[in-house]
Structure formats: C-alpha cells, structure tokens
Design a protein around this motif. Sequence first.
Motif, PDB file in Angstrom:
ATOM      1  N   LEU A   1      -5.535  -2.016  -6.462  1.00 44.47           N
ATOM      2  CA  LEU A   1      -4.338  -1.944  -5.635  1.00 44.47           C
ATOM      3  C   LEU A   1      -4.240  -3.127  -4.677  1.00 44.47           C
ATOM      4  N   ARG A   2      -5.383  -3.586  -4.190  1.00 46.94           N
ATOM      5  CA  ARG A   2      -5.367  -4.765  -3.311  1.00 46.94           C
ATOM      6  C   ARG A   2      -4.892  -5.994  -4.084  1.00 46.94           C
ATOM      7  N   ARG A   3      -5.379  -6.143  -5.316  1.00 50.65           N
ATOM      8  CA  ARG A   3      -4.944  -7.272  -6.142  1.00 50.65           C
ATOM      9  C   ARG A   3      -3.473  -7.163  -6.514  1.00 50.65           C
ATOM     10  N   LEU A   4      -3.016  -5.928  -6.803  1.00 47.10           N
ATOM     11  CA  LEU A   4      -1.614  -5.708  -7.136  1.00 47.10           C
ATOM     12  C   LEU A   4      -0.732  -6.037  -5.937  1.00 47.10           C
ATOM     13  N   ARG A   5      -1.185  -5.707  -4.739  1.00 45.82           N
ATOM     14  CA  ARG A   5      -0.460  -6.070  -3.521  1.00 45.82           C
ATOM     15  C   ARG A   5      -0.338  -7.583  -3.396  1.00 45.82           C
ATOM     16  N   ASP A   6      -1.424  -8.296  -3.682  1.00 49.01           N
ATOM     17  CA  ASP A   6      -1.411  -9.751  -3.581  1.00 49.01           C
ATOM     18  C   ASP A   6      -0.500 -10.377  -4.644  1.00 49.01           C
ATOM     19  N   GLU A   7      -0.443  -9.771  -5.829  1.00 50.88           N
ATOM     20  CA  GLU A   7       0.388 -10.299  -6.915  1.00 50.88           C
ATOM     21  C   GLU A   7       1.873 -10.093  -6.647  1.00 50.88           C
ATOM     22  N   THR A   8       2.222  -9.028  -5.970  1.00 48.61           N
ATOM     23  CA  THR A   8       3.624  -8.689  -5.760  1.00 48.61           C
ATOM     24  C   THR A   8       4.118  -8.973  -4.345  1.00 48.61           C
ATOM     25  N   SER A   9       3.187  -9.116  -3.413  1.00 50.44           N
ATOM     26  CA  SER A   9       3.520  -9.252  -1.986  1.00 50.44           C
ATOM     27  C   SER A   9       4.269  -8.038  -1.463  1.00 50.44           C
ATOM     28  N   GLU A  10       4.135  -6.907  -2.161  1.00 47.66           N
ATOM     29  CA  GLU A  10       4.722  -5.648  -1.709  1.00 47.66           C
ATOM     30  C   GLU A  10       3.610  -4.629  -1.464  1.00 47.66           C
ATOM     31  N   THR A  11       3.926  -3.588  -0.714  1.00 47.48           N
ATOM     32  CA  THR A  11       2.952  -2.535  -0.436  1.00 47.48           C
ATOM     33  C   THR A  11       2.613  -1.774  -1.725  1.00 47.48           C
ATOM     34  N   THR A  12       1.338  -1.503  -1.913  1.00 46.21           N
ATOM     35  CA  THR A  12       0.905  -0.699  -3.060  1.00 46.21           C
ATOM     36  C   THR A  12       0.292   0.600  -2.545  1.00 46.21           C
ATOM     37  N   THR A  13       0.467   1.679  -3.321  1.00 43.61           N
ATOM     38  CA  THR A  13       0.023   2.991  -2.858  1.00 43.61           C
ATOM     39  C   THR A  13      -0.719   3.759  -3.948  1.00 43.61           C
TER      40      THR A  13
ATOM     41  N   TYR B   1       0.132  10.977  -0.321  1.00 46.99           N
ATOM     42  CA  TYR B   1      -0.337   9.594  -0.264  1.00 46.99           C
ATOM     43  C   TYR B   1      -1.798   9.579   0.201  1.00 46.99           C
ATOM     44  N   LEU B   2      -2.654   8.951  -0.591  1.00 47.80           N
ATOM     45  CA  LEU B   2      -4.081   8.881  -0.277  1.00 47.80           C
ATOM     46  C   LEU B   2      -4.495   7.528   0.285  1.00 47.80           C
ATOM     47  N   ASP B   3      -3.762   6.486  -0.081  1.00 44.55           N
ATOM     48  CA  ASP B   3      -4.138   5.148   0.384  1.00 44.55           C
ATOM     49  C   ASP B   3      -2.953   4.212   0.214  1.00 44.55           C
ATOM     50  N   GLN B   4      -2.974   3.109   0.956  1.00 39.34           N
ATOM     51  CA  GLN B   4      -1.958   2.077   0.802  1.00 39.34           C
ATOM     52  C   GLN B   4      -2.537   0.724   1.201  1.00 39.34           C
ATOM     53  N   PHE B   5      -1.963  -0.313   0.624  1.00 43.04           N
ATOM     54  CA  PHE B   5      -2.297  -1.683   0.986  1.00 43.04           C
ATOM     55  C   PHE B   5      -0.981  -2.361   1.337  1.00 43.04           C
ATOM     56  N   GLU B   6      -0.807  -2.651   2.619  1.00 45.96           N
ATOM     57  CA  GLU B   6       0.488  -3.071   3.121  1.00 45.96           C
ATOM     58  C   GLU B   6       0.855  -4.490   2.716  1.00 45.96           C
ATOM     59  N   SER B   7       2.128  -4.676   2.498  1.00 48.56           N
ATOM     60  CA  SER B   7       2.683  -5.985   2.185  1.00 48.56           C
ATOM     61  C   SER B   7       2.447  -6.945   3.354  1.00 48.56           C
ATOM     62  N   PRO B   8       2.198  -8.227   3.071  1.00 53.45           N
ATOM     63  CA  PRO B   8       2.042  -9.202   4.152  1.00 53.45           C
ATOM     64  C   PRO B   8       3.387  -9.645   4.728  1.00 53.45           C
ATOM     65  N   ARG B   9       4.497  -9.226   4.114  1.00 56.49           N
ATOM     66  CA  ARG B   9       5.810  -9.660   4.561  1.00 56.49           C
ATOM     67  C   ARG B   9       6.211  -8.971   5.871  1.00 56.49           C
ATOM     68  N   GLU B  10       7.078  -9.638   6.618  1.00 56.20           N
ATOM     69  CA  GLU B  10       7.517  -9.087   7.891  1.00 56.20           C
ATOM     70  C   GLU B  10       8.343  -7.825   7.682  1.00 56.20           C
TER      71      GLU B  10
ATOM     72  N   HIS C   1      -3.719  13.141 -12.532  1.00 56.13           N
ATOM     73  CA  HIS C   1      -4.295  13.403 -11.217  1.00 56.13           C
ATOM     74  C   HIS C   1      -3.484  12.791 -10.085  1.00 56.13           C
ATOM     75  N   GLY C   2      -2.627  11.834 -10.407  1.00 64.01           N
ATOM     76  CA  GLY C   2      -1.869  11.180  -9.355  1.00 64.01           C
ATOM     77  C   GLY C   2      -1.066  10.028  -9.912  1.00 64.01           C
ATOM     78  N   SER C   3      -0.806   9.051  -9.062  1.00 67.06           N
ATOM     79  CA  SER C   3      -0.030   7.896  -9.480  1.00 67.06           C
ATOM     80  C   SER C   3      -0.296   6.735  -8.540  1.00 67.06           C
ATOM     81  N   ILE C   4       0.072   5.525  -8.991  1.00 65.45           N
ATOM     82  CA  ILE C   4       0.035   4.344  -8.137  1.00 65.45           C
ATOM     83  C   ILE C   4       1.434   3.738  -8.140  1.00 65.45           C
ATOM     84  N   SER C   5       1.751   2.992  -7.097  1.00 66.89           N
ATOM     85  CA  SER C   5       3.086   2.416  -7.031  1.00 66.89           C
ATOM     86  C   SER C   5       3.100   1.093  -6.296  1.00 66.89           C
ATOM     87  N   VAL C   6       4.156   0.340  -6.556  1.00 64.45           N
ATOM     88  CA  VAL C   6       4.535  -0.824  -5.764  1.00 64.45           C
ATOM     89  C   VAL C   6       5.822  -0.438  -5.071  1.00 64.45           C
ATOM     90  N   CYS C   7       5.914  -0.629  -3.758  1.00 62.52           N
ATOM     91  CA  CYS C   7       7.118  -0.204  -3.040  1.00 62.52           C
ATOM     92  C   CYS C   7       7.502  -1.221  -1.980  1.00 62.52           C
TER      93      CYS C   7
END
Length: 275
Positions: A105-117, A128-137, A228-234
């Motif tokens: 998920l951290r790598r997916l966040r870096d590839e998309t520059s969007e929050t991944t969950t 929601y169990l975890d998230q990696f926030e987008s670096p964008r403002e 068991h769950g899901s992952i997303s880019v948002c």
Amino acid sequence: MSTHSTAGRKPAASSDNAGTEAAARVADVLLLFTGGPRYLGVSAISRELGLAKAVVHRILQSLVSREMLATDPGVAGYRLGPAAVALGASALRRFDARTVATPVLRRLRDETSETTTLSGLVGDERVYLDQFESPREIKMTVDIGRRFPLHAGSSGKVILAFLPEERQAAVLGRELPALTEKTITAADDLRTVLAETAREGVAVSLGERQPGAGSVAAPLFGPDGEIHGSISVCGPEYRFTPEVVGRYRVLVRDAAEEIRHSWAWLRDSGDSAGR
C-alpha cells in the motif's frame, strides 16, 4: 446420598440465557462507539438500542470502571477509553493482512500520489484498518476503525460482490440507505453493478460514499480463499478521470493479488515453523 434444595434457584438454561443477553447488550453499546459520533450519551444509546435508560446507565458505568469508556470534563457523553484503544491496537497488530499489506500500500501510494487504504470485513459491514496518506495538499483521508455499509463506495462494493450468495442476498434484502445523492439504493441496480464488479475484479466509486470523493478498490482474499476485505486508491473525484481510473484498475488489482500471495506465504511459513 445427600440432597440439595433447589428452591429459589433459576434453571441453568435461564441463567445462561440471561448472561448471554447481558453480554450482548454490553457488546452492542461498545459497537456504537466504532461507527458513530465520538461522544454518545445515555439517551442516544437508549434510543438506538431500544434499551431502558437505567440499563444503559449501568452498562456505561461498568465500562467506565474498566476503562473501556471514559468521560471528559465539560463534555456531555462518553467516549472510548484507553482499554478499548489498547484492545483495538492489539487486534490490528495481530491482523496478518495489515502486516503484509503495508509495503504494498505504501508503494501504491507512491505510484499514484493518492491515499491508499486497507479495509476489513466485520460482520456485514467494513472497517478501515489502515491508510497511507497522499503527499498532495488536497487529498482524501479516512477514519480508521469506523464502520461503513457494504453497498456504498468501492471498498464496500467490491467486498459485497464476492460474499457468499446467501450473505450477499441478506445485505441486499435490507434497506440500503443513501449516504450521498449518488449512492446506489435500488437492490436490482446494485446487483447489476456487483455482477460487473465480480467479473472485472475491481470496483469504482465516484461520490457514492462521500461527496466529491473518488476511489478504485480490489478485493482482498485470505489464504482460505474467502473474502476478508479490500484495498483502495482514493482521492478527490475531479482527479479520477476515465484515463486515471483505467490505470488505477490495473494497479489496485495487481496490488491486491500481491498481498494475497504474501499473506498465504506468511501463513504457510508460520504453520511450517510450528510443526
């Protein structure tokens, strides 16, 4: 041979049923704090659960005494206490999928520059169990630990699409409340969307759960083959153009498959080590 009087005693079955009912009430009270306002009062809990205020008050006092709930000076109502927070943190540490999903998920966040969950299936809802926030403002963030219905948003829909037929039918047979004006609330329409989601292995949401939010999600299957769950880019909906969504479909699907393989490997390694 000795004899014992049973006068005044309740049958064991009645006692067990009473204990089960009391435990269920306590659990129901605690669960309200995972999906609603931060603070809840006696009256609100009483209305929501259909319990007498005196019963609710006793439960709350018991939970406060064990630090599962707490109060703050000058604030009306109760909130989750340190013991509940510690319990939740312990559960998260033991969730294998969260461990193996972190680097992906951290790598997916870096590839998309969007929050991944990462979301987990809890009963007939998701959390929601975890998230990696987008670096964008300007970005989207989520509330960790908050429960959401499965019919609204990509993370929920993609879980619902892969639930066993009976469980999916049970969810669709209930009222499907609108969280936004774009939420799909007609069961027949949702069935069509879920069938497409199951074929493609990915779900898309543009403002269905939260106004102005876009997301693309893929299912997360465990080593047992069950959902068991899901992952997303948002992120903000305006950035989720058709071209971007097409790219995210591939990235999210591949990331979910990578997590599934890593999770299976982790479980297999753990089983081998214990033999």
